[in-house]
Design a protein around this motif. Structure first.
Motif, PDB file in Angstrom:
ATOM      1  N   MET A   7      19.116 -13.499   3.476  1.00 36.73           N
ATOM      2  CA  MET A   7      18.133 -14.542   3.812  1.00 36.73           C
ATOM      3  C   MET A   7      18.781 -15.920   3.742  1.00 36.73           C
ATOM      4  O   MET A   7      18.489 -16.805   4.534  1.00 36.73           O
ATOM      5  CB  MET A   7      16.943 -14.500   2.846  1.00 36.73           C
ATOM      6  N   THR A   8      19.674 -16.097   2.772  1.00 31.16           N
ATOM      7  CA  THR A   8      20.376 -17.375   2.656  1.00 31.16           C
ATOM      8  C   THR A   8      21.253 -17.608   3.884  1.00 31.16           C
ATOM      9  O   THR A   8      21.255 -18.698   4.454  1.00 31.16           O
ATOM     10  CB  THR A   8      21.214 -17.407   1.354  1.00 31.16           C
ATOM     11  N   ASN A  18      19.177 -18.675   6.764  1.00 29.81           N
ATOM     12  CA  ASN A  18      18.755 -20.075   6.650  1.00 29.81           C
ATOM     13  C   ASN A  18      19.876 -21.041   6.967  1.00 29.81           C
ATOM     14  O   ASN A  18      19.662 -22.060   7.631  1.00 29.81           O
ATOM     15  CB  ASN A  18      18.252 -20.367   5.235  1.00 29.81           C
ATOM     16  N   ILE A  19      21.060 -20.733   6.459  1.00 32.09           N
ATOM     17  CA  ILE A  19      22.184 -21.640   6.702  1.00 32.09           C
ATOM     18  C   ILE A  19      22.521 -21.647   8.197  1.00 32.09           C
ATOM     19  O   ILE A  19      22.863 -22.687   8.763  1.00 32.09           O
ATOM     20  CB  ILE A  19      23.412 -21.254   5.836  1.00 32.09           C
ATOM     21  N   ALA A  66      20.314 -21.235  10.570  1.00 31.03           N
ATOM     22  CA  ALA A  66      19.263 -22.066  11.191  1.00 31.03           C
ATOM     23  C   ALA A  66      19.534 -23.548  10.938  1.00 31.03           C
ATOM     24  O   ALA A  66      19.323 -24.389  11.818  1.00 31.03           O
ATOM     25  CB  ALA A  66      17.894 -21.669  10.629  1.00 31.03           C
ATOM     26  N   ALA A  67      20.020 -23.857   9.738  1.00 35.11           N
ATOM     27  CA  ALA A  67      20.327 -25.253   9.415  1.00 35.11           C
ATOM     28  C   ALA A  67      21.501 -25.754  10.268  1.00 35.11           C
ATOM     29  O   ALA A  67      21.502 -26.898  10.718  1.00 35.11           O
ATOM     30  CB  ALA A  67      20.638 -25.396   7.927  1.00 35.11           C
ATOM     31  N   ALA A 104      22.134 -24.775  13.295  1.00 31.84           N
ATOM     32  CA  ALA A 104      21.544 -25.035  14.614  1.00 31.84           C
ATOM     33  C   ALA A 104      20.803 -26.370  14.604  1.00 31.84           C
ATOM     34  O   ALA A 104      20.930 -27.173  15.534  1.00 31.84           O
ATOM     35  CB  ALA A 104      20.599 -23.898  15.006  1.00 31.84           C
ATOM     36  N   GLY A 105      20.044 -26.629  13.542  1.00 36.53           N
ATOM     37  CA  GLY A 105      19.264 -27.872  13.456  1.00 36.53           C
ATOM     38  C   GLY A 105      20.152 -29.101  13.382  1.00 36.53           C
ATOM     39  O   GLY A 105      19.941 -30.077  14.109  1.00 36.53           O
ATOM     40  N   ASN A 137      29.789 -28.278   6.944  1.00 38.22           N
ATOM     41  CA  ASN A 137      29.605 -27.669   5.624  1.00 38.22           C
ATOM     42  C   ASN A 137      28.880 -26.327   5.729  1.00 38.22           C
ATOM     43  O   ASN A 137      29.262 -25.349   5.083  1.00 38.22           O
ATOM     44  CB  ASN A 137      28.820 -28.612   4.703  1.00 38.22           C
ATOM     45  N   HIS A 138      27.832 -26.296   6.545  1.00 37.37           N
ATOM     46  CA  HIS A 138      27.076 -25.037   6.714  1.00 37.37           C
ATOM     47  C   HIS A 138      27.979 -23.960   7.335  1.00 37.37           C
ATOM     48  O   HIS A 138      27.964 -22.802   6.928  1.00 37.37           O
ATOM     49  CB  HIS A 138      25.847 -25.256   7.604  1.00 37.37           C
ATOM     50  N   LEU A 139      28.768 -24.382   8.335  1.00 34.99           N
ATOM     51  CA  LEU A 139      29.683 -23.451   9.010  1.00 34.99           C
ATOM     52  C   LEU A 139      30.697 -22.886   8.009  1.00 34.99           C
ATOM     53  O   LEU A 139      31.030 -21.698   8.048  1.00 34.99           O
ATOM     54  CB  LEU A 139      30.410 -24.209  10.132  1.00 34.99           C
ATOM     55  N   VAL A 154      30.228 -22.538   4.715  1.00 36.55           N
ATOM     56  CA  VAL A 154      29.536 -21.596   3.824  1.00 36.55           C
ATOM     57  C   VAL A 154      29.377 -20.234   4.515  1.00 36.55           C
ATOM     58  O   VAL A 154      29.496 -19.188   3.890  1.00 36.55           O
ATOM     59  CB  VAL A 154      28.160 -22.146   3.389  1.00 36.55           C
TER      60      VAL A 154
END
Lengths: 181, 181
Positions: A18-19, A22-23, A25-26, A28-29, A69-71, A73
């Motif tokens: 799930m994490t 979310n990351i 989706a973040a 993408a945002g 950063n998200h990429l 993670v």
């Protein structure tokens, strides 16, 4: 700039589906926010608001650091060889599936503007796919790309290595407007 | 933009739902490709492959052209006052809903790096929100922002107007790691 944030952004961590969702989706945002703000900066310049344009560009850059950063993670920053494969894979999906499907819908619904923007993108992705393919072959033989300029049409994204054409073959823009990298 | 160039861009259009859905997804895809390629460029630089880094930056720019074109057709590029309202709403959603929800889940799944990446983004969005609100008030009066520089932390995206702090208050990066716009 490469050295300054080495090792400091969040590191990859594979814990929790799930994490990860979310990351992703973040990512993408943040990516979309960054692109919107860059487009908004150009509008602000055109309207005579250079300092609003500056704010939009700075915040777009901040969103890019979040996207990176998200990429990181997600564990999606690999070696250049892996990155070229990922890039080639993305372009191939867009060419083989995504844009042809969207084009079919835009034609069915008789939307000319949508067809134009899809056509511009699809044609450029074909350039990118070929260039990434060649470049990957070089890297697998431990070779960098030859030091030639890369030129991009500012209207449709048509991409060439070396000289710009007199006129963009996709959208007719004069070659003198191509942006050189 | 040059008038001759402007007329080659795909025009804003009324969209049927399925065409709109296609362009939204394409905008998300192009935006993410643009961000990824910029990160891949940093990686290529670190590996001593400057020409591949240059290629990634050029193709990233091409993807930004596609993202802008898709956004334009969807009527997503408007006046600066309207653009600032859209930007403010996006930041507000991320602050009020998106990132708190993601933080709750990454904490419950004990993913430390994801929690960090989410926190970095959330903290910066709080700054962006009031900066956009302030700029919008001025734009509605037909005024630009004050000519103050905007600086962004390369690590976490912390955004500040005016002087840069000695240390980033969010991630403790040194002053030299800010980029000024």
């Amino acid at each position: 700039m490469a050295d300054t944030f080495k090792n400091t952004p969040p590191a990859p961590e594979d814990k929790g589906a799930m994490t990860a969702e979310n990351i992703a989706a973040a990512l993408a945002g943040e990516s979309q926010a960054s692109q919107k703000y860059l487009a908004f900066a150009d509008v602000a310049d055109g309207e005579g608001y250079p300092n609003v344009a500056r704010l939009f560009r700075a915040v777009a850059f901040a969103e890019s650091t979040h996207a990176r950063n998200h990429l990181s993670v997600l564990g999606k920053i690999g070696t250049t060889s892996e990155n070229l494969k990922a890039a080639w894979g993305g372009e191939t999906f867009e060419i083989d599936e995504m844009y042809p499907a969207y084009d079919a819908v835009a034609k069915l619904q008789e939307n000319k503007s949508a067809q134009t923007t899809i056509h511009y993108a699809l044609k450029a992705e074909m350039d990118h796919q070929g260039i990434y393919d060649e470049t990957l072959k070089g890297v697998e033989g431990k070779k960098d790309l030859a030091a030639a300029p890369v030129r991009v049409c500012p209207i449709c994204g048509h991409t060439v290595i070396g000289d710009a054409p007199a006129e963009c073959p996709q959208c007719g823009t004069d070659g003198s407007f191509f942006k050189e990298f | 933009m040059d008038e001759d160039l402007e007329k080659r861009l795909p025009r804003p259009a009324d969209l049927n739902a399925m065409t709109e859905q296609s362009l939204k997804a394409a905008f998300a895809g192009e935006s993410q490709a643009a961000e990824k390629y910029m990160v891949f460029a940093e990686q290529a630089d670190e590996e001593g492959l400057p020409n591949i880094a240059n290629l990634f930056r050029a193709i990233s720019f091409a993807e930004t052209r596609h993202a802008r074109n898709h956004l334009r057709v969807m009527k997503g590029i408007n006046s600066t006052a309207d653009n600032l309202a859209v930007a403010f709403a996006g930041e507000s959603f991320e602050i009020d809903e998106m990132y708190p929800a993601y933080a709750a889940i990454s904490k419950s799944q004990k993913n430390i790096q994801a929690t960090r990446s989410v926190k970095y983004a959330l903290k910066a969005e709080l700054d962006h929100k009031w900066m956009y609100a302030e700029a919008r008030e001025r734009a509605l009066e037909g005024k630009d922002r004050d000519a103050k520089p905007v600086s962004v932390c390369l690590i976490c995206g912390h955004t500040v107007i005016g002087d840069v702090p000695d240390k980033c208050p969010v991630c403790a990066a040194a002053k030299e790691q800010y980029r000024t716009f």
